[in-house]
Design a protein around this motif. Structure first.
Motif, PDB file in Angstrom:
ATOM      1  N   THR A  59       0.846  -1.186   0.000  1.00 49.58           N
ATOM      2  CA  THR A  59       0.000   0.000   0.000  1.00 49.58           C
ATOM      3  C   THR A  59       0.882   1.235   0.000  1.00 49.58           C
ATOM      4  O   THR A  59       1.523   1.555   1.002  1.00 49.58           O
ATOM      5  CB  THR A  59      -0.940   0.009   1.223  1.00 49.58           C
ATOM      6  OG1 THR A  59      -1.679  -1.215   1.237  1.00 49.58           O
ATOM      7  CG2 THR A  59      -1.907   1.177   1.137  1.00 49.58           C
ATOM      8  N   GLY A  60       0.935   1.899  -1.138  1.00 48.24           N
ATOM      9  CA  GLY A  60       1.715   3.119  -1.274  1.00 48.24           C
ATOM     10  C   GLY A  60       0.897   4.340  -0.885  1.00 48.24           C
ATOM     11  O   GLY A  60      -0.301   4.242  -0.587  1.00 48.24           O
ATOM     12  N   SER A  61       1.522   5.483  -0.912  1.00 52.12           N
ATOM     13  CA  SER A  61       0.848   6.720  -0.523  1.00 52.12           C
ATOM     14  C   SER A  61      -0.309   7.067  -1.446  1.00 52.12           C
ATOM     15  O   SER A  61      -1.241   7.751  -1.047  1.00 52.12           O
ATOM     16  CB  SER A  61       1.854   7.873  -0.487  1.00 52.12           C
ATOM     17  OG  SER A  61       2.447   8.042  -1.763  1.00 52.12           O
ATOM     18  N   GLU A  62      -0.273   6.577  -2.674  1.00 56.31           N
ATOM     19  CA  GLU A  62      -1.338   6.857  -3.644  1.00 56.31           C
ATOM     20  C   GLU A  62      -2.278   5.678  -3.842  1.00 56.31           C
ATOM     21  O   GLU A  62      -3.127   5.710  -4.727  1.00 56.31           O
ATOM     22  CB  GLU A  62      -0.726   7.267  -4.994  1.00 56.31           C
ATOM     23  CG  GLU A  62       0.164   8.490  -4.916  1.00 56.31           C
ATOM     24  CD  GLU A  62      -0.582   9.736  -4.461  1.00 56.31           C
ATOM     25  OE1 GLU A  62      -1.721   9.962  -4.921  1.00 56.31           O
ATOM     26  OE2 GLU A  62      -0.026  10.472  -3.624  1.00 56.31           O
ATOM     27  N   GLY A  63      -2.102   4.612  -3.054  1.00 56.23           N
ATOM     28  CA  GLY A  63      -2.959   3.439  -3.181  1.00 56.23           C
ATOM     29  C   GLY A  63      -2.134   2.176  -3.316  1.00 56.23           C
ATOM     30  O   GLY A  63      -0.912   2.195  -3.161  1.00 56.23           O
ATOM     31  N   GLU A  64      -2.803   1.077  -3.630  1.00 58.62           N
ATOM     32  CA  GLU A  64      -2.130  -0.209  -3.712  1.00 58.62           C
ATOM     33  C   GLU A  64      -1.219  -0.263  -4.937  1.00 58.62           C
ATOM     34  O   GLU A  64      -1.583   0.191  -6.015  1.00 58.62           O
ATOM     35  CB  GLU A  64      -3.163  -1.339  -3.768  1.00 58.62           C
ATOM     36  CG  GLU A  64      -2.599  -2.670  -3.351  1.00 58.62           C
ATOM     37  CD  GLU A  64      -3.690  -3.676  -3.038  1.00 58.62           C
ATOM     38  OE1 GLU A  64      -3.774  -4.084  -1.871  1.00 58.62           O
ATOM     39  OE2 GLU A  64      -4.417  -4.047  -3.955  1.00 58.62           O
ATOM     40  N   VAL A  65      -0.017  -0.819  -4.734  1.00 58.08           N
ATOM     41  CA  VAL A  65       0.987  -0.923  -5.787  1.00 58.08           C
ATOM     42  C   VAL A  65       1.314  -2.391  -5.991  1.00 58.08           C
ATOM     43  O   VAL A  65       1.656  -3.089  -5.034  1.00 58.08           O
ATOM     44  CB  VAL A  65       2.283  -0.171  -5.396  1.00 58.08           C
ATOM     45  CG1 VAL A  65       3.358  -0.357  -6.449  1.00 58.08           C
ATOM     46  CG2 VAL A  65       2.011   1.291  -5.148  1.00 58.08           C
TER      47      VAL A  65
ATOM     48  N   THR B 298       8.139   5.245  -3.789  1.00 61.74           N
ATOM     49  CA  THR B 298       6.910   5.718  -3.163  1.00 61.74           C
ATOM     50  C   THR B 298       6.963   5.478  -1.663  1.00 61.74           C
ATOM     51  O   THR B 298       7.642   4.558  -1.203  1.00 61.74           O
ATOM     52  CB  THR B 298       5.655   5.038  -3.766  1.00 61.74           C
ATOM     53  OG1 THR B 298       4.478   5.663  -3.258  1.00 61.74           O
ATOM     54  CG2 THR B 298       5.601   3.561  -3.449  1.00 61.74           C
TER      55      THR B 298
ATOM     56  N   LYS C 101       2.211   3.229   3.221  1.00 62.86           N
ATOM     57  CA  LYS C 101       1.286   3.425   4.328  1.00 62.86           C
ATOM     58  C   LYS C 101       1.294   2.166   5.190  1.00 62.86           C
ATOM     59  O   LYS C 101       1.644   1.084   4.707  1.00 62.86           O
ATOM     60  CB  LYS C 101      -0.133   3.646   3.795  1.00 62.86           C
ATOM     61  CG  LYS C 101      -0.359   4.991   3.176  1.00 62.86           C
ATOM     62  CD  LYS C 101      -1.825   5.123   2.816  1.00 62.86           C
ATOM     63  CE  LYS C 101      -2.160   6.498   2.299  1.00 62.86           C
ATOM     64  NZ  LYS C 101      -3.577   6.606   1.961  1.00 62.86           N
TER      65      LYS C 101
END
Length: 138
Positions: A26-32, A43, A46
């Motif tokens: 889970t990256g800062s902009e959503g799931e990666v 990135t 989270k």
């Protein structure tokens, strides 16, 4: 399936190092999701579950409290603030920490306490979600 090298390191230890076919975090902009040949990327992470599928098909679930994910052509590195394998998480301790955080929110007296309580609550919720993902796969 194509593989790449992956290292998961926390401030305390190296949790994982080896060939993998996929990593999901889970990256800062959503799931990666990362597969072999992924475009280079850096990135922030989270708090939450990170899944690593090894070259032999096994899957590791690791809780990370935050950190940095770096994707290079043949290597992915996760530098986690704190990282724990999901099977090492203690559900009763997590639930107790969650209750304490909720109590701190009720008894807050300043912004600093509120922020600490919210951070603790977010971490305990993320740990519980990680543990439940792990249990569903086992």
């Amino acid at each position: 399936m194509a593989t790449f090298q992956c290292r998961v390191v926390s401030a305390r230890e190296e949790l994982f190092s080896g060939e993998v076919t996929m990593l999901i975090a889970t990256g800062s902009e959503g799931e990666v999701g990362v597969l072999a040949g992924h475009t280079p990327l850096i990135t922030l992470l989270k708090p939450g579950a990170m899944r690593v599928q090894t070259a032999n098909g096994d899957e590791e679930v690791i809780y990370v409290s935050g950190g940095v994910l770096e994707v290079q052509p043949k290597m992915v590195t996760v530098l986690a603030d704190t990282a724990v394998r999901a099977h090492n998480l203690d559900e009763s301790k997590i639930i107790e920490a969650r209750k304490k955080a909720e109590q701190m929110l009720v008894n807050q007296s300043d912004t600093l306490q509120t922020n600490a309580a919210l951070a603790s609550l977010a971490e305990s919720v993320a740990q519980l979600q990680t543990l439940r993902k792990f249990k569903n796969r086992a």
